[in-house]
Design an enzyme around this catalytic site. Structure first.
Site, mmCIF file in Angstrom:
data_model
loop_
_atom_site.group_PDB
_atom_site.id
_atom_site.type_symbol
_atom_site.label_atom_id
_atom_site.label_comp_id
_atom_site.label_asym_id
_atom_site.label_seq_id
_atom_site.Cartn_x
_atom_site.Cartn_y
_atom_site.Cartn_z
ATOM 1 N NE ARG A 84 -4.197 -0.069 1.663
ATOM 2 C CZ ARG A 84 -5.140 -0.907 2.075
ATOM 3 N NH1 ARG A 84 -5.173 -2.143 1.655
ATOM 4 N NH2 ARG A 84 -6.054 -0.505 2.904
ATOM 5 N NE ARG A 123 -17.156 -3.104 2.691
ATOM 6 C CZ ARG A 123 -15.877 -2.815 2.518
ATOM 7 N NH1 ARG A 123 -15.160 -3.504 1.659
ATOM 8 N NH2 ARG A 123 -15.324 -1.836 3.192
ATOM 9 N NE ARG A 157 -13.908 -3.172 6.166
ATOM 10 C CZ ARG A 157 -13.065 -3.217 5.153
ATOM 11 N NH1 ARG A 157 -13.094 -4.245 4.341
ATOM 12 N NH2 ARG A 157 -12.212 -2.242 4.939
HETATM 13 P P1 G5P Z 1 -8.669 -3.196 3.604
HETATM 14 O O1 G5P Z 1 -9.511 -4.200 4.271
HETATM 15 O O2 G5P Z 1 -7.687 -3.637 2.600
HETATM 16 P P2 G5P Z 1 -9.647 -1.160 1.696
HETATM 17 O O3 G5P Z 1 -10.190 0.136 2.156
HETATM 18 O O4 G5P Z 1 -8.424 -1.131 0.899
HETATM 19 O O5 G5P Z 1 -9.635 -2.055 3.024
HETATM 20 P P3 G5P Z 1 -11.964 -2.576 1.092
HETATM 21 O O6 G5P Z 1 -12.858 -1.602 1.759
HETATM 22 O O7 G5P Z 1 -11.750 -3.895 1.766
HETATM 23 O O8 G5P Z 1 -10.587 -1.937 0.763
HETATM 24 P P4 G5P Z 1 -12.288 -3.879 -1.466
HETATM 25 O O9 G5P Z 1 -11.776 -5.123 -0.854
HETATM 26 O O10 G5P Z 1 -11.504 -3.264 -2.565
HETATM 27 O O11 G5P Z 1 -12.551 -2.751 -0.385
HETATM 28 O O12 G5P Z 1 -13.766 -4.085 -1.986
HETATM 29 P P5 G5P Z 1 -14.822 -5.282 -1.684
HETATM 30 O O13 G5P Z 1 -15.091 -5.415 -0.245
HETATM 31 O O14 G5P Z 1 -14.448 -6.486 -2.458
HETATM 32 O O15 G5P Z 1 -16.115 -4.648 -2.418
HETATM 33 C C1 G5P Z 1 -16.700 -3.440 -1.935
HETATM 34 C C2 G5P Z 1 -18.204 -3.451 -2.263
HETATM 35 O O16 G5P Z 1 -18.394 -3.446 -3.687
HETATM 36 C C3 G5P Z 1 -18.953 -4.695 -1.747
HETATM 37 O O17 G5P Z 1 -20.235 -4.308 -1.317
HETATM 38 C C4 G5P Z 1 -19.003 -5.619 -2.969
HETATM 39 O O18 G5P Z 1 -20.154 -6.447 -2.943
HETATM 40 C C5 G5P Z 1 -19.059 -4.632 -4.124
HETATM 41 N N1 G5P Z 1 -18.308 -5.110 -5.304
HETATM 42 C C6 G5P Z 1 -17.097 -5.728 -5.306
HETATM 43 N N2 G5P Z 1 -16.690 -6.008 -6.542
HETATM 44 C C7 G5P Z 1 -17.663 -5.534 -7.372
HETATM 45 C C8 G5P Z 1 -17.815 -5.517 -8.801
HETATM 46 O O19 G5P Z 1 -16.966 -6.018 -9.581
HETATM 47 N N3 G5P Z 1 -18.946 -4.941 -9.294
HETATM 48 C C9 G5P Z 1 -19.909 -4.400 -8.471
HETATM 49 N N4 G5P Z 1 -20.967 -3.845 -9.027
HETATM 50 N N5 G5P Z 1 -19.799 -4.393 -7.119
HETATM 51 C C10 G5P Z 1 -18.692 -4.956 -6.581
HETATM 52 O O20 G5P Z 1 -7.867 -2.373 4.703
HETATM 53 C C11 G5P Z 1 -8.540 -1.918 5.851
HETATM 54 C C12 G5P Z 1 -7.567 -1.192 6.747
HETATM 55 O O21 G5P Z 1 -6.537 -2.083 7.178
HETATM 56 C C13 G5P Z 1 -5.269 -1.419 7.230
HETATM 57 C C14 G5P Z 1 -5.563 0.053 6.989
HETATM 58 O O22 G5P Z 1 -5.851 0.667 8.222
HETATM 59 C C15 G5P Z 1 -6.816 -0.012 6.102
HETATM 60 O O23 G5P Z 1 -7.573 1.183 6.127
HETATM 61 N N6 G5P Z 1 -4.381 -2.010 6.209
HETATM 62 C C16 G5P Z 1 -3.145 -1.588 5.942
HETATM 63 N N7 G5P Z 1 -2.399 -0.553 6.425
HETATM 64 C C17 G5P Z 1 -1.163 -0.383 5.905
HETATM 65 N N8 G5P Z 1 -0.645 -1.159 4.933
HETATM 66 C C18 G5P Z 1 -1.342 -2.197 4.414
HETATM 67 N N9 G5P Z 1 -0.812 -2.967 3.439
HETATM 68 C C19 G5P Z 1 -2.652 -2.444 4.914
HETATM 69 N N10 G5P Z 1 -3.614 -3.349 4.632
HETATM 70 C C20 G5P Z 1 -4.646 -3.074 5.419
HETATM 71 MG MG MG Z 2 -11.284 -5.711 1.072
#
Ligand code: G5P
Ligand code: MG
Length: 219
Positions: A84, A123, A157
């Protein structure tokens, strides 16, 4: 998997891992589990996560080094949410080189910010298997329970509240977006439009993945 909050990294990463028979490593999931269990990692990460800030590079690099050394990663893995930051990307390159491994593809999903905000607001997740649902594009069959765990109600979440979402987008723009250039310069970036149905985006990702001789199992 590279992309902004809500772009589908978890949803699509999970499908790719199943299709190619490899491990899914989601750093967000690992951290949320550590928070739920109250482990030292969870205690350290909780405040940053709840406010939408990135967790320290040192902690994240150590966590991924350990996780990618586990036996289920032998045939490869999909990384969701790591790296990231540029220091995380450099550390990943170094740790893979030490083991004679390399990244096949960096899959960058792009979706407009308006659509991302709608996705995050809608979500709902299964607390058991972590599958994400959305009333607009990925609804659960009965709207309130996980399709695969029919007695388990879907939950929201903590970091999907308005203020934390704003902070997560800021972190993405400032610290993660530079990785697009980092991987493009290395010739490893594959950009995919993440707008559309989950099935449609998955097919586009598979086409772009360029996973060589690996043969997909199921889709
Ligand atoms: P996370 O958990 O990595 P984010 O914010 O990067 O959190 P998030 O929210 O988990 O990402 P995502 O995984 O990209 O989003 O998306 P998802 O959950 O699959 O889908 C989101 C929504 O869209 C759902 O309702 C789904 O049904 C819908 N959807 C998905 N795909 C599609 C599609 O193709 N079409 C449609 N129409 N809908 C779709 O990180 C959380 C926290 O952990 C820490 C940080 O504090 C971060 O904020 N963290 C880190 N910190 C530092 N370095 C790192 N490497 C870190 N990793 C985590
Ligand atoms: Mg995710």
């Amino acid at each position: 998997m590279l992309g902004a909050p809500g772009v589908g990294k978890g949803t699509q990463g999970r499908r790719l891992a199943v299709a190619y028979g490899c491990a899914l490593i989601s750093t967000g999931e690992i951290l949320r589990e550590a928070v739920a269990r109250g482990t030292p990692l969870g205690l350290e990460a909780r405040r940053q996560m709840d406010s939408g800030r990135l967790v320290d590079d040192r902690v994240m690099i150590g966590l991924v080094r350990e996780r990618t050394g586990e036996p289920d990663t032998r045939d490869g893995f999909v990384l969701d949410g790591f790296p990231r930051t540029v220091p995380q990307a450099e550390a990943l390159d170094a740790m893979l080189a030490e083991r004679g491994q390399r990244i096949d593809a960096v899959l960058y999903l792009a979706v407009s910010e308006d659509e991302l905000v709608r996705r995050l607001q809608g979500r709902r997740e299964c607390p058991v298997c972590k599958r994400a649902y959305n009333p607009e594009g990925a609804p659960a069959r009965d709207g309130i329970h996980c399709d695969d765990h029919p007695t388990t109600g879907l939950t929201t979440r903590l970091d999907d509240g308005e203020e934390a979402v704003r902070q997560r987008f800021t972190e993405f723009r400032e610290k993660t977006a530079p990785l697009v250039d980092y991987y493009a310069a290395a010739g490893r970036l594959r950009s995919v439009n993440g707008t559309g149905t989950v099935d449609g985006v998955f097919e586009a990702l598979r086409r772009e993945a360029g996973l060589g001789s690996r043969s997909p199992q199921t889709a």
